[in-house]
Design an enzyme around this catalytic site. Structure first.
Site, short mmCIF file in Angstrom:
data_model
loop_
_atom_site.label_atom_id
_atom_site.label_comp_id
_atom_site.label_asym_id
_atom_site.label_seq_id
_atom_site.Cartn_x
_atom_site.Cartn_y
_atom_site.Cartn_z
N HIS A 1 -6.31 7.49 -16.39
CA HIS A 1 -7.38 6.53 -16.69
C HIS A 1 -7.06 5.68 -17.91
O HIS A 1 -7.44 4.51 -17.97
CB HIS A 1 -8.71 7.26 -16.85
CG HIS A 1 -9.36 7.59 -15.54
ND1 HIS A 1 -10.20 6.72 -14.90
CD2 HIS A 1 -9.26 8.68 -14.75
CE1 HIS A 1 -10.61 7.26 -13.76
NE2 HIS A 1 -10.05 8.46 -13.65
N GLY B 1 -2.36 -3.99 14.01
CA GLY B 1 -1.23 -3.74 13.12
C GLY B 1 -0.36 -2.60 13.64
O GLY B 1 -0.65 -1.97 14.65
N ASN C 1 -2.80 0.31 -4.00
CA ASN C 1 -2.80 -0.82 -3.08
C ASN C 1 -3.09 -2.10 -3.86
O ASN C 1 -3.97 -2.11 -4.72
CB ASN C 1 -3.86 -0.62 -2.00
CG ASN C 1 -4.09 -1.86 -1.16
OD1 ASN C 1 -4.99 -2.65 -1.43
ND2 ASN C 1 -3.28 -2.01 -0.14
N VAL C 2 -2.33 -3.14 -3.61
CA VAL C 2 -2.67 -4.48 -4.11
C VAL C 2 -2.50 -5.43 -2.94
O VAL C 2 -1.55 -5.30 -2.14
CB VAL C 2 -1.82 -4.91 -5.32
CG1 VAL C 2 -2.27 -4.21 -6.58
CG2 VAL C 2 -0.33 -4.68 -5.08
N ARG C 3 -3.40 -6.39 -2.82
CA ARG C 3 -3.41 -7.22 -1.62
C ARG C 3 -3.96 -8.61 -1.91
O ARG C 3 -4.69 -8.83 -2.90
CB ARG C 3 -4.24 -6.55 -0.52
CG ARG C 3 -5.67 -6.26 -0.94
CD ARG C 3 -6.40 -5.38 0.07
NE ARG C 3 -7.77 -5.09 -0.34
CZ ARG C 3 -8.10 -4.06 -1.12
NH1 ARG C 3 -7.17 -3.22 -1.54
NH2 ARG C 3 -9.36 -3.87 -1.45
N SER D 1 0.86 -1.19 0.00
CA SER D 1 0.00 0.00 0.00
C SER D 1 0.89 1.23 0.00
O SER D 1 1.90 1.28 0.71
CB SER D 1 -0.90 0.01 1.24
OG SER D 1 -1.78 1.12 1.21
N HIS E 1 -20.44 12.08 3.87
CA HIS E 1 -20.79 13.21 4.73
C HIS E 1 -20.50 14.54 4.05
O HIS E 1 -21.00 15.58 4.49
CB HIS E 1 -20.05 13.12 6.07
CG HIS E 1 -18.57 13.23 5.97
ND1 HIS E 1 -17.77 12.22 5.47
CD2 HIS E 1 -17.71 14.24 6.30
CE1 HIS E 1 -16.51 12.59 5.50
NE2 HIS E 1 -16.43 13.82 6.00
N HIS F 1 -2.58 7.26 -4.64
CA HIS F 1 -2.68 6.12 -3.72
C HIS F 1 -2.80 4.86 -4.54
O HIS F 1 -3.46 4.84 -5.58
CB HIS F 1 -3.91 6.27 -2.82
CG HIS F 1 -4.36 4.98 -2.20
ND1 HIS F 1 -5.43 4.25 -2.72
CD2 HIS F 1 -3.90 4.28 -1.14
CE1 HIS F 1 -5.59 3.17 -1.98
NE2 HIS F 1 -4.68 3.16 -1.03
#
Length: 301
Positions: free
Chosen positions: A146, A260, A109-111, A93, A176, A107
């Site tokens: 993109h 964590g 992230n790969v998981r 991440s 919100h 940003h």
């Protein structure tokens, strides 16, 4: 049934962290501060951070591999069948917060996640994606971002990019505030329908394309001139980043609920931020254009 190879995934993720750090570090000209850490309940990670670099005001690229005997509430609230299973979660991440307000925050992230129980087949899936958060909108940057995402998805089906773009727009939305966090990109989770080999290949395609998506933007915007007005607006908009990560982000909540490493979990936070009561940009300004032309539901490619 295809065999799930956890070590293969871990080796890829460690290599991805290295390659991303090499590319970004070379562009910034700064060295990464590295921390190797362990978690008493199982697992650990390798965190790398740049602070007050030439281009990057604060950037973090984190690898983690954690395990436990029981899943936290954030992981089982929508999948009650996983309650009581042991788990392993591993991923890379990263968040890059630039000095220059004309350079967007990015940003990625790969998981990989696997939940196991004796006598039963494992439940596993991949997830990840990347998204772009500009402070001053630039159409060239958004289209490039993109298009790179679309190209990465193309070998896996024509419907993959539009579906994951829509999921990204939905996920990175501040309910919100009734506004998106940025201009989106890709988001996928619970991804296993292609079987292990092809699902893993898809995660690699997304992870490998991040630098292709972000580095050209970084190179174009790093030296753009700016003043106090732009800096103040950047700090104000960073507040939305903080709000999203602390209120909605699943990875942040999962990390905190599983005990964590807090410093690694919160590395995504910008180093400086400001809030201003009921701020409204003046009509016709570049700040107003961000809201009217970029923070909207829009097809970029």
């Amino acid at each position: 049934m295809q065999t799930v190879n956890k070590q293969l995934v871990k080796d890829y993720l460690l290599g991805l962290q290295d390659s991303i750090c090499d590319a970004l570090g070379q562009e910034d000209g700064s060295a990464w501060q590295e921390d190797n850490w362990t978690r008493s309940e199982g697992g650990g990670g390798r965190s790398r951070v740049i602070a007050n670099g030439t281009v990057i005001e604060k950037g973090g690229v984190n690898f983690s591999h954690v395990s436990g005997e029981q899943l936290p509430a954030s992981a089982t609230q929508s999948r009650l069948e996983l309650a009581g299973r042991s788990f392993e979660a591993m991923g890379v991440s990263l968040v890059i917060h630039p000095h220059n307000p004309y350079m967007p925050t990015s940003h990625a992230n790969v998981r990989f996640f696997i939940a196991e129980k004796d006598g039963e087949d494992p439940d596993w899936w991949f997830g990840g994606g990347y998204d772009l958060t500009p402070y001053y909108g630039n159409e060239q940057d958004c289209v490039h971002w993109h298009q790179t995402a679309k190209n990465a998805c193309a070998p896996f089906g024509d419907d993959m990019y539009p579906r994951l773009k829509q999921q990204c727009d939905k996920y990175f939305y501040l309910r919100h505030r009734d506004e998106p966090r940025g201009v989106g990109g890709l988001f996928f989770d619970d991804f296993n329908h292609l079987g292990f080999e092809q699902s893993f290949a898809f995660m690699r395609a997304i992870g490998d394309s991040y630098i292709d998506a972000y580095l050209p933007i970084m190179q174009r915007r790093r030296d753009h001139s700016f003043g106090e007005r732009e800096r103040n607006f950047q700090l104000y908009r960073r507040g939305r980043y903080v709000e999203f990560n602390l209120v909605y982000d699943r990875g942040t909540l999962f990390g905190l609920q599983t005990g964590g490493r807090t410093e690694s979990i919160l590395m995504s936070m910008p180093p400086m931020v400001r809030w201003e009561y009921n701020f409204q940009p003046e009509a016709g300004t570049a700040e107003d254009e961000l809201y009217t032309q970029y923070l909207i539901d829009r097809d970029w490619v």
